[in-house]
Design an enzyme around this catalytic site. Structure first.
Site, PDB file in Angstrom:
ATOM      1  N   TYR A 152      13.869  30.603   9.819  1.00 31.60           N
ATOM      2  CA  TYR A 152      12.544  31.170  10.113  1.00 31.60           C
ATOM      3  C   TYR A 152      12.309  31.227  11.616  1.00 31.60           C
ATOM      4  CZ  TYR A 152      10.994  30.826   5.257  1.00 31.60           C
ATOM      5  OH  TYR A 152      10.845  30.988   3.909  1.00 31.60           O
TER       6      TYR A 152
ATOM      7  N   LYS B 266       0.840  -1.204   0.000  1.00 31.14           N
ATOM      8  CA  LYS B 266       0.000   0.000   0.000  1.00 31.14           C
ATOM      9  C   LYS B 266       0.875   1.255   0.000  1.00 31.14           C
ATOM     10  CE  LYS B 266      -0.270  -0.361   5.034  1.00 31.14           C
ATOM     11  NZ  LYS B 266      -1.085  -0.833   6.174  1.00 31.14           N
TER      12      LYS B 266
HETATM   13  C1  LIG Z   1      -0.200  -1.770   6.908  1.00 30.15           C
HETATM   14  C2  LIG Z   1      -0.757  -3.073   7.314  1.00 30.15           C
HETATM   15  C3  LIG Z   1       0.074  -4.210   7.435  1.00 30.15           C
HETATM   16  C4  LIG Z   1       1.581  -4.138   7.371  1.00 30.15           C
HETATM   17  O1  LIG Z   1       2.074  -3.742   8.642  1.00 30.15           O
HETATM   18  P1  LIG Z   1       3.631  -3.549   8.944  1.00 30.15           P
HETATM   19  O2  LIG Z   1       3.655  -3.103  10.360  1.00 30.15           O
HETATM   20  O3  LIG Z   1       4.107  -2.499   7.996  1.00 30.15           O
HETATM   21  O4  LIG Z   1       4.310  -4.846   8.725  1.00 30.15           O
HETATM   22  C5  LIG Z   1      -0.528  -5.441   7.667  1.00 30.15           C
HETATM   23  N1  LIG Z   1      -1.867  -5.542   7.801  1.00 30.15           N
HETATM   24  C6  LIG Z   1      -2.689  -4.465   7.730  1.00 30.15           C
HETATM   25  C7  LIG Z   1      -4.155  -4.649   7.929  1.00 30.15           C
HETATM   26  C8  LIG Z   1      -2.171  -3.193   7.517  1.00 30.15           C
HETATM   27  O5  LIG Z   1      -2.980  -2.139   7.481  1.00 30.15           O
END
Ligand SMILES: *Cc1c(COP(=O)(O)O)cnc(C)c1O
Length: 382
Positions: A273, A44
């Site tokens: 800044y 993702k």
């Molecule tokens: C993002 C996600 C993962 C992966 O988790 P990591 O901590 O990056 O290994 C697995 N399952 C779900 C449902 C997620 O949203």
């Protein structure tokens, strides 16, 4: 005639080095650590910022055949990438893609067209999927259960209601039951065991199907958590140290940016800044050509006294003053004189591991990776 586009590698441009061999090695380590379970890959958010186009072919070649994305559009893009890869190896084509956000309203046909498995999160979504499959044919989907995270998923009451009749499972194929751990990165947290038990209680009321609970952290909680499929994300991308020293995770992403200029400050001179940092002695500073528009959180410049340090050879250099859109200042007072304009500074990578940097700035490697900007020269190494 139109002005030509610039070449890629101007010296003032930050560089993001992505080591695809290390990515494949991390997949192999996590597949081994998953024992008998299948190891899926969570890709993702454009593979946590590192690029689905480049990482997915490598994961396929490493043996991965199950992928998770968050949104439907990511799934459609991933199916395109996988089908392109399948032109050279037909076995890739059977890869399963799971969409974690549920079943998008009125988009049932898209899941079928692009062969995506929705992770159904409510009774209403299951009924919609079933109704669609009755018209369009039997298609697979997953159930996503809420076991205490209180984010997405079917509740215990939903499961109890469903289990009164199995009618809801007719006409479509349940091919995975999944849930997500809230505290997997804290092995001793009682929540882990509580969620595992809740998952067993709930799945016992459902028809048999492969089960998946563990993200990266979950894989290392022990065999009980690995079940039939694991779903690591961050561990693939080198953003989390593996507790198993025998299988040290490999660094995948290295971010470097040039020092554009150095300057000398006298006591009383302020930086940047808001003039938020004032030197109390003579200092030498470097202005690094990377800022918050490139994904370095502006909050890293909020600490007084400064607390975020970058590795610089065998020394460390603190980030001084506020982060600008395109640059920030580091303390070179104790650095070797040879470090100056045009030297490259590592933001994260080998001398500054990404988890360490994130922790100093009170964030997590996930956020640093997924916020990586679009101005880098991205250099993929195979
Ligand atoms: C993002 C996600 C993962 C992966 O988790 P990591 O901590 O990056 O290994 C697995 N399952 C779900 C449902 C997620 O949203």
């Amino acid at each position: 005639m139109a002005t030509p586009l610039p070449p890629d590698g101007f010296a003032d441009r930050p560089r993001l080095h992505i080591d695809l061999t290390a990515l494949a090695a991390n997949y192999t380590i996590l597949q081994k650590a998953s024992g008998k379970a299948q190891c899926a890959a969570v890709v993702k958010a454009d593979a946590y910022g590192l690029g689905m186009d480049e990482t997915v072919p490598v994961l396929l070649a490493a043996g991965c055949r199950h992928f998770f994305v968050a949104q439907l559009a990511e799934g459609v893009r991933l199916r395109h990438i996988i089908s392109t890869c399948a032109e050279s190896d037909k076995s890739f084509d059977a890869s399963a893609i799971y969409v974690l956000s549920g079943l998008a309203a009125n988009a049932e046909n898209d899941y079928v067209t692009y062969r995506l498995h929705p992770c159904l999160i409510s009774l209403a979504q299951i009924k919609n999927w079933q109704a669609h499959c009755r018209k369009a044919g039997n298609h697979p989907a997953a159930l996503f259960l809420d076991t205490g995270f209180n984010r997405l998923g079917l509740s215990f009451d939903d499961i109890a209601e469903m289990s009164e009749t199995n009618e809801i499972f007719e006409g479509w194929t349940l091919d995975l039951i999944a849930s997500h751990l809230a505290c997997a990165d804290t092995p001793d947290h009682p929540m882990n065991r509580a969620q595992l038990e809740a998952f067993h209680t709930m799945t016992a009321l459902l028809p048999p199907a492969p089960r998946s609970l563990a993200n990266t952290g979950g894989i290392f909680l022990g065999d009980a958590y690995r079940l039939d499929m694991t779903r690591p994300g961050i561990g693939l991308y080198g953003g989390m140290a593996f507790p198993d020293d025998a299988a040290a995770r490999q660094t995948v992403a290295r971010l470097r940016a040039p020092i554009l200029q150095t300057r000398r400050l006298s006591a009383g001179d302020a930086i940047g800044y808001g003039a938020s940092f004032t030197a109390d002695h003579e200092m030498r500073i470097g202005i690094v050509g990377l800022g918050y528009s490139d994904g370095l959180p502006r909050s890293f410049g909020q600490f007084n006294p400064p607390r975020v340090r970058l590795g610089l050879g065998d020394r460390e250099a603190a980030i001084l003053g506020r982060i600008s859109m395109d640059s920030f200042a580091i303390d070179l007072t104790d650095a070797d004189d040879s470090i100056g304009a045009d030297s490259m500074v590592e933001i994260f990578g080998d001398t500054t591991p990404i988890d360490g940097l994130a922790e100093q700035g009170q964030t997590i490697s996930y956020e640093l990776l997924t916020q990586l900007g679009s101005r880098y020269k991205r250099i993929y190494k195979t």
